[in-house]
Design a protein around this motif. Structure first.
Motif, PDB file in Angstrom:
ATOM      1  N   ALA A  13      -6.033  -2.696  -2.188  1.00  0.00           N
ATOM      2  CA  ALA A  13      -4.667  -3.186  -2.467  1.00  0.00           C
ATOM      3  C   ALA A  13      -4.214  -4.171  -1.413  1.00  0.00           C
ATOM      4  O   ALA A  13      -4.544  -4.146  -0.304  1.00  0.00           O
ATOM      5  N   SER A  58      -7.233   7.353  -3.515  1.00  0.00           N
ATOM      6  CA  SER A  58      -6.667   6.888  -2.244  1.00  0.00           C
ATOM      7  C   SER A  58      -7.501   5.746  -1.663  1.00  0.00           C
ATOM      8  O   SER A  58      -6.971   4.727  -1.212  1.00  0.00           O
ATOM      9  N   ARG A 117      -9.474   3.671  -3.158  1.00  0.00           N
ATOM     10  CA  ARG A 117      -9.310   2.469  -3.984  1.00  0.00           C
ATOM     11  C   ARG A 117      -8.019   1.734  -3.627  1.00  0.00           C
ATOM     12  O   ARG A 117      -8.004   0.507  -3.484  1.00  0.00           O
ATOM     13  N   ILE A 118      -6.948   2.483  -3.478  1.00  0.00           N
ATOM     14  CA  ILE A 118      -5.646   1.888  -3.154  1.00  0.00           C
ATOM     15  C   ILE A 118      -5.641   1.295  -1.751  1.00  0.00           C
ATOM     16  O   ILE A 118      -5.227   0.159  -1.538  1.00  0.00           O
ATOM     17  N   LYS A 174       0.833  -1.204   0.000  1.00  0.00           N
ATOM     18  CA  LYS A 174       0.000   0.000   0.000  1.00  0.00           C
ATOM     19  C   LYS A 174       0.869   1.256   0.000  1.00  0.00           C
ATOM     20  O   LYS A 174       0.540   2.245  -0.671  1.00  0.00           O
ATOM     21  N   LEU A 199       2.048   1.774  -3.456  1.00  0.00           N
ATOM     22  CA  LEU A 199       0.968   2.182  -4.359  1.00  0.00           C
ATOM     23  C   LEU A 199       0.394   3.560  -4.027  1.00  0.00           C
ATOM     24  O   LEU A 199      -0.169   4.228  -4.885  1.00  0.00           O
ATOM     25  N   PHE A 200       0.537   3.967  -2.780  1.00  0.00           N
ATOM     26  CA  PHE A 200      -0.056   5.229  -2.319  1.00  0.00           C
ATOM     27  C   PHE A 200       0.349   6.440  -3.160  1.00  0.00           C
ATOM     28  O   PHE A 200      -0.474   7.332  -3.375  1.00  0.00           O
ATOM     29  N   SER A 208      -2.177   7.922  -5.565  1.00  0.00           N
ATOM     30  CA  SER A 208      -3.181   8.894  -5.140  1.00  0.00           C
ATOM     31  C   SER A 208      -2.572  10.287  -5.108  1.00  0.00           C
ATOM     32  O   SER A 208      -3.222  11.278  -5.456  1.00  0.00           O
TER      33      SER A 208
END
Length: 120
Positions: free
Chosen positions: A120, A113, A115-116, A64, A67-68, A71
């Motif tokens: 995730a 954000s 969604r992630i 996360k 991936l953050f 956002s």
């Protein structure tokens, strides 16, 4: 989801302050777009941990965390375009333009954000 959006907005206010202080300092040495990008990058880590803990009530993971920035990339695109339009086209002062542009970025950033952080 309304509680999450409210908490996200509150953290956004704190994150804006965390961004805006360095932005003003960097503005003394760099062009406004460079100062904006550097200040945005500085505020990302705190935003991740605050949103993980208080907005989404999830345990932060490396996945996360990695991936953050997506956002924040959405936020960076919306605010950078907004800062450019406000400063270069609307002739708003470069000291205030990021605050105005950040308002437009809140809904976009929240959706990306969420969604992630949730999936995730």
């Amino acid at each position: 989801m309304s509680r999450q959006m409210f908490v996200f907005a509150l953290i956004g206010v704190l994150n804006t302050a965390t961004y805006y202080g360095p932005y003003l300092v960097l503005l003394a040495w760099f062009p406004y777009l460079v100062a904006h990008i550097l200040a945005t990058l500085l505020s990302m880590t705190g935003s991740f941990f605050l949103n993980a803990r208080f907005t989404y009530r999830i345990r932060p993971t490396w996945r996360k965390f990695l991936l953050f920035p997506l956002s924040n990339a959405a936020n960076l695109v919306v605010t950078t375009a907004g800062v450019y339009v406000l400063v270069d086209l609307a002739h708003v002062g470069s000291g205030y333009a990021p605050l105005i542009a950040s308002l437009a970025a809140i809904p976009v950033t929240f959706l990306v954000s969420r969604r992630i952080m949730i999936t995730a």
